[in-house]
Scaffold this motif. Structure first.
Motif, short mmCIF file in Angstrom:
data_model
loop_
_atom_site.label_atom_id
_atom_site.label_comp_id
_atom_site.label_asym_id
_atom_site.label_seq_id
_atom_site.Cartn_x
_atom_site.Cartn_y
_atom_site.Cartn_z
N VAL A 736 0.90 -1.03 0.50
CA VAL A 736 0.13 0.02 -0.12
C VAL A 736 0.79 1.19 -0.19
O VAL A 736 2.01 0.93 0.40
N LYS A 737 0.62 1.90 -0.67
CA LYS A 737 1.38 3.10 -0.44
C LYS A 737 0.78 4.52 -0.16
O LYS A 737 -0.72 5.11 -1.40
N ILE A 738 1.41 5.36 0.28
CA ILE A 738 0.35 6.86 0.86
C ILE A 738 1.02 7.93 0.43
O ILE A 738 2.16 7.70 0.71
N LYS A 739 0.25 9.35 -0.28
CA LYS A 739 1.47 10.30 0.16
C LYS A 739 1.38 10.81 0.97
O LYS A 739 -0.71 11.34 0.60
N ARG A 740 0.93 11.47 2.54
CA ARG A 740 0.83 12.50 3.05
C ARG A 740 1.07 13.72 3.14
O ARG A 740 2.75 13.66 3.27
N LEU A 741 0.76 14.72 3.05
CA LEU A 741 1.60 15.99 3.42
C LEU A 741 0.91 16.16 4.80
O LEU A 741 -0.16 16.21 5.08
N PHE A 742 2.64 16.38 5.41
CA PHE A 742 1.80 16.47 6.72
C PHE A 742 3.62 18.02 7.10
O PHE A 742 4.43 17.78 6.97
N ARG A 743 2.58 18.56 8.14
CA ARG A 743 3.57 19.74 8.13
C ARG A 743 4.21 20.31 7.72
O ARG A 743 5.74 20.39 7.46
N GLY A 744 4.09 20.69 6.67
CA GLY A 744 4.95 21.13 5.21
C GLY A 744 5.78 20.01 4.39
O GLY A 744 6.30 20.22 3.16
N THR A 745 5.38 18.63 4.95
CA THR A 745 6.14 17.76 4.08
C THR A 745 5.94 16.83 3.10
O THR A 745 4.55 16.81 3.98
N ASN A 746 5.85 16.54 2.32
CA ASN A 746 5.74 14.85 1.98
C ASN A 746 6.04 13.81 1.92
O ASN A 746 7.11 13.64 1.32
N TYR A 747 4.92 12.75 2.82
CA TYR A 747 5.65 12.37 2.91
C TYR A 747 5.21 10.63 2.44
O TYR A 747 3.92 10.78 1.94
N PHE A 748 6.11 10.28 1.32
CA PHE A 748 6.01 9.21 0.92
C PHE A 748 5.56 8.06 1.54
O PHE A 748 7.08 7.22 1.51
N GLY A 781 12.05 18.66 8.19
CA GLY A 781 12.15 19.85 7.92
C GLY A 781 12.70 20.30 6.24
O GLY A 781 12.42 20.56 5.44
N LYS A 782 12.48 18.79 5.75
CA LYS A 782 12.37 18.10 4.97
C LYS A 782 11.06 18.96 4.03
O LYS A 782 9.95 18.83 4.05
N SER A 783 11.50 18.57 2.07
CA SER A 783 9.65 18.62 1.36
C SER A 783 9.45 17.40 0.94
O SER A 783 8.14 17.16 1.18
N LYS A 784 10.29 16.90 1.40
CA LYS A 784 9.79 15.12 1.02
C LYS A 784 10.52 14.12 2.03
O LYS A 784 12.08 14.23 2.04
N VAL A 785 9.72 13.15 1.98
CA VAL A 785 10.51 12.23 3.23
C VAL A 785 10.22 10.60 2.79
O VAL A 785 9.25 10.65 2.61
#
Ligand code: GLC
Length: 792
Positions: A736-748, A781-785
């Motif tokens: 399962v894959k989720i992209k979740r915007l959370f506190r300015g970071t896009n978590y993949f 603080g990253k834009s993407k994790v």
């Protein structure tokens, strides 16, 4: 492009972003609610519907009567062949002539009709630009035949201009006027009386807008008079104007006012022409002319359409999922967000209900959907609702934008949704400053902080207890239909008791943050006492009873003939953790065996078969319908939440599938409702129409289903310190894959599951680094994790 979830009425496009209706005889109107938060419209697959500005009830532009069987009020289009004098409607209604091909595509922010009749293809697109108060109709008409065609287009709508329904039409029409502005080629419509009271009394002000209808080119006729258009004793399927082929140019103050324009077009074989129509309203009539001028340029229309699409794309793509269940993906990625935002928060309208008002608990709950894309909008909603609290802590049950007048319904739970949503917002954003925002009360201009507003709400409920320590239900408690249970101030609510217990615990971190140790002690003590009362008094032997009447008689008890067991007091006992684990298991077992039907859990069972004046209007519905033992989707979603908390993963997903509109609509003639939005309810087993969905669009279930899918079923949940990873999806989902915007970071986030039954997280890696426990801490603080989660 592959068709998805196809039935005899239509299908989803491959990306799930459009629903294509191929047979207009859908079992109910299948509609789209298109809004930009200020201007809006509802449109059905037959082009029925209406338009409004700001408020779908107080500021309606066009007339519409609620009739879901006939669906015969709309803003219509006729095409007429000038040679043969034959006419038809490219959207079927109102002429009802069978065209050779028909299609209606409801998309995000637009609806698109396509039809073919006797060599003429009509593509008709309807949308609302994001920043202006109008709708634009694009008519692309093509001659597929081999002879020259002389056609004319007629439009038709009836002006409402104010409060709806205008049941007193003979009175209200006397204040309407139309005026054709020749220079700008626009039909203007005004009303000299508005139902909204002014400082100088009732019925003493003008409608605050001027409405207009215009075409992209100069027109070949206009009509402001209904009688001249329809003819006496004729109707819209065969109106005089179309027989005659001309409009009379009537206008002024003396008609039953309508808006119709006529435009002639000539088409050579193979030729295509595009004609646009504009319907809108402005407070400042001068602005109308500049608006039309702007949109007479097709480039501006296309860029407004693109801008609308891109804005929606932003809302839709901030948080997305990719699971083996395509229906869940379509609902989560597109439709639940769209339904919540366009339908519930912006339009506040639909076919089954046209509200226009804000409900204290309703739009607060809906605003949870913004947390996953733009939490600022949740904040705005919280602060807006806080201003509708009275200084003693209670709140307006609903109020009208424009007048800001509302209704104090004396509901026992409304006010608690303020801290509930504020806490969610804090977990999502960590923005503690919201608590210091100062806002007035509805009845007191002196501002207090949001924190104070929340505390007053909680304290108010804590002061409304019965002698034996349970909260009073008053005029209802989430279940509006329990409207007479506690009118004398004695009846109690066990659902509310669980809900309050939840709030008393959830507010503790906020009190700690504020160093309010005395308040902490007090709330803890009240929570403990409440838990004891719930478990001592509220326990019915095998489940929790629902409420007690003013007389003391129980509702939702094994002692009752109807309404023996209710859903909410069981689900919330789990959600609030207000009872022992053994009882939680037990009540969920009872829910499964006594409440769960083929189409989800009913709100209670059995349904009431005759009205009980000590219960309220819930018992007055037909058995199995809506709150009377129907499957009430808003509450059914809470069952998924509870199942996930107990880690009953197969049960959670089973319920999901049972209430998912895409699956239910695979049996469309039973289910009836739209496949792409949640219904408010599905008829339960006590109804002869068991399985029939209704009350679509206007339901709080959409935002909730979205939230519970992300937070609990897929298990990515915001908390003060970070993102909690706690999946509860089915065992056989390997990835399962989720992209979740959370506190300015896009978590993949990618889940890799070994398919064992426990659903236990074994390892989490964030950008390659192992994470302790199941919380991904904030602050990278990253834009993407990139996150990898392994599940056993
Ligand atoms: C309606 C109301 C909502 C209420 C629910 C249950 O949907 O809008 O506020 O909670 O019914 O009665």
């Amino acid at each position: 492009m592959k068709k998805k979830f196809e039935t005899k009425y239509g299908y989803f496009t491959e990306d799930g972003k459009e629903f294509v209706i191929t047979d207009y005889r859908t079992p109910r109107p299948w509609v789209n609610v298109i809004s930009n938060s200020s201007y809006g419209l509802v449109v059905s697959q037959l082009n029925g519907g209406f338009s409004w500005i700001v408020h779908s009830n107080l500021n309606r532009l066009t007339r519409w009567e609620q009739d879901l069987i006939r669906d015969n009020w709309g803003k219509y289009i006729y095409l007429r062949d000038e040679e043969s004098r034959e006419f038809w409607s490219p959207t079927i209604k109102p002429v009802m002539k069978e065209v050779e091909s028909y299609q209606c595509r409801h998309g995000i922010g637009y609806t698109f009709f396509q039809s073919y009749y006797k060599g003429i293809v009509v593509n008709f697109r309807l949308f609302v630009p994001f920043h202006h108060n109008l709708e634009i109709w694009t008519l692309r008409i093509k001659n597929k035949g081999n002879k020259q065609r002389q056609l004319s287009i007629f439009t038709y709508l009836e002006w409402c201009l104010g409060a709806a329904p205008d049941s007193h039409r003979e009175f209200h029409k006397l204040f309407l006027e139309t005026e054709f502005n020749d220079e700008n080629q626009v039909l203007l419509a005004r009303k000299r009386l508005w139902e909204v009271p002014s400082e100088r009394g009732h019925w003493n002000t003008e409608w605050n807008q001027t409405a207009y209808l215009a075409c992209s080119q100069s027109v070949d006729g206009f009509e402001g008079d209904k009688e001249a258009f329809i003819g006496r004793y004729q109707d819209l399927s065969c109106p005089l104007a179309l027989e005659r082929g001309e409009l009379t140019g009537s206008q002024g103050k003396w008609n039953d006012s309508i808006g119709s324009l006529k435009k002639n077009i000539e088409l050579a074989p193979g030729e295509e022409k595009i004609i646009y129509f504009y319907l809108g309203a402005e407070k400042n009539p001068e602005k109308i002319f500049s608006q039309i001028k702007k949109y007479r340029n097709p480039d501006n229309i296309e860029s407004a359409f693109q801008e609308m699409k891109e804005t929606w794309e932003f809302y839709l793509t901030a948080t997305t999922v990719e699971t083996p269940d395509e229906a869940l993906n379509f609902m989560t990625n597109t439709w639940l967000k769209y339904q919540s935002i366009s339908g519930r928060l912006w339009g506040r309208s639909a076919y089954y209900q046209q509200s226009g008002a804000f409900g204290f608990r309703d739009q607060l709950q809906d605003s949870q959907v913004y947390l996953y894309m733009q939490p600022d909008l949740t904040k705005k909603q919280i602060l807006y609702h806080a201003k509708h609290q009275l200084k003693e802590g209670k709140v307006l049950h609903w109020w009208h934008p424009i007048t800001d007048q509302g209704h104090d319904g004396n509901m026992s739970d409304d006010l608690l949704w303020l801290p509930f949503i504020t806490i969610q917002y804090l977990k999502e954003t960590g923005d503690w400053s919201i608590l210091d925002e100062k806002l007035p009360f509805y009845d007191d201009p002196v501002s207090q902080t949001l924190f104070e507003h929340c505390v007053r709400a909680i304290d108010r409920v804590l002061n409304r207890f019965s002698d034996r320590g349970l909260p009073l239900i008053l005029a209802g408690d989430w279940n509006d239909g329990l409207s007479a249970v506690g009118l004398e101030g004695k009846g109690e609510s066990i659902w509310l008791a669980h809900f309050l217990y939840y709030i008393l615990n959830e507010i503790l971190p906020v009190l700690e943050q504020k160093n309010l140790s005395e308040k902490i002690v007090y709330y803890r003590q009240r929570a403990d006492e409440l838990k004891e009362a719930i478990n001592e008094i509220g326990w019915d032997g095998n489940w929790f009873w629902r409420a007690s009447k003013d007389s003391g008689e129980l509702i939702g008890s094994h002692l009752n003939k109807a309404g023996k067991i209710f859903l909410n007091p069981q689900t919330w006992a789990v959600i609030a953790n207000s009872t022992t684990k053994e009882r939680q298991q037990k009540i969920m077992h009872e829910v499964e065996s006594l409440l769960e039907s083929e189409v989800g859990p009913t709100l209670f069972h059995p349904a009431y078969s005759s009205p009980d004046p000590e219960i309220g209007y819930l018992s007055r519905y037909a058995p199995g319908v809506r709150e009377n033992g129907g499957v009430y989707i808003h509450a059914a979603v809470w069952l998924i939440w509870a199942e996930c908390l107990l880690k009953r993963r197969e049960a959670a997903y089973r319920i999901y599938r049972k209430i998912c509109p895409i699956y239910n609509s695979q049996n469309p003639d039973c289910y009836c409702a739209e496949p792409y939005v949640t219904p408010g309810n599905i008829d339960g087993p006590d109804s002869p129409h068991y399985g029939r969905g209704g009350w679509t669009w206007y339901t709080g279930s959409a935002a909730w289903l979205f939230r519970i899918t992300i937070d609990n079923l897929l298990g990515i949940r915001a908390d003060y310190e970070g993102l909690i990873i706690d999946p509860c999806f089915p065992q056989d989902w390997k990835e399962v894959k989720i992209k979740r915007l959370f506190r300015g970071t896009n978590y993949f986030i990618k889940f890799i599951s070994s398919g064992k039954s426990e659903a236990q997280v074994t390892e989490i890696f964030a950008d390659g680094e192992k994470v302790d426990g199941n919380l991904i801490p904030v602050g990278s603080g990253k834009s993407k994790v990139e996150v990898i989660v392994r599940i056993r």
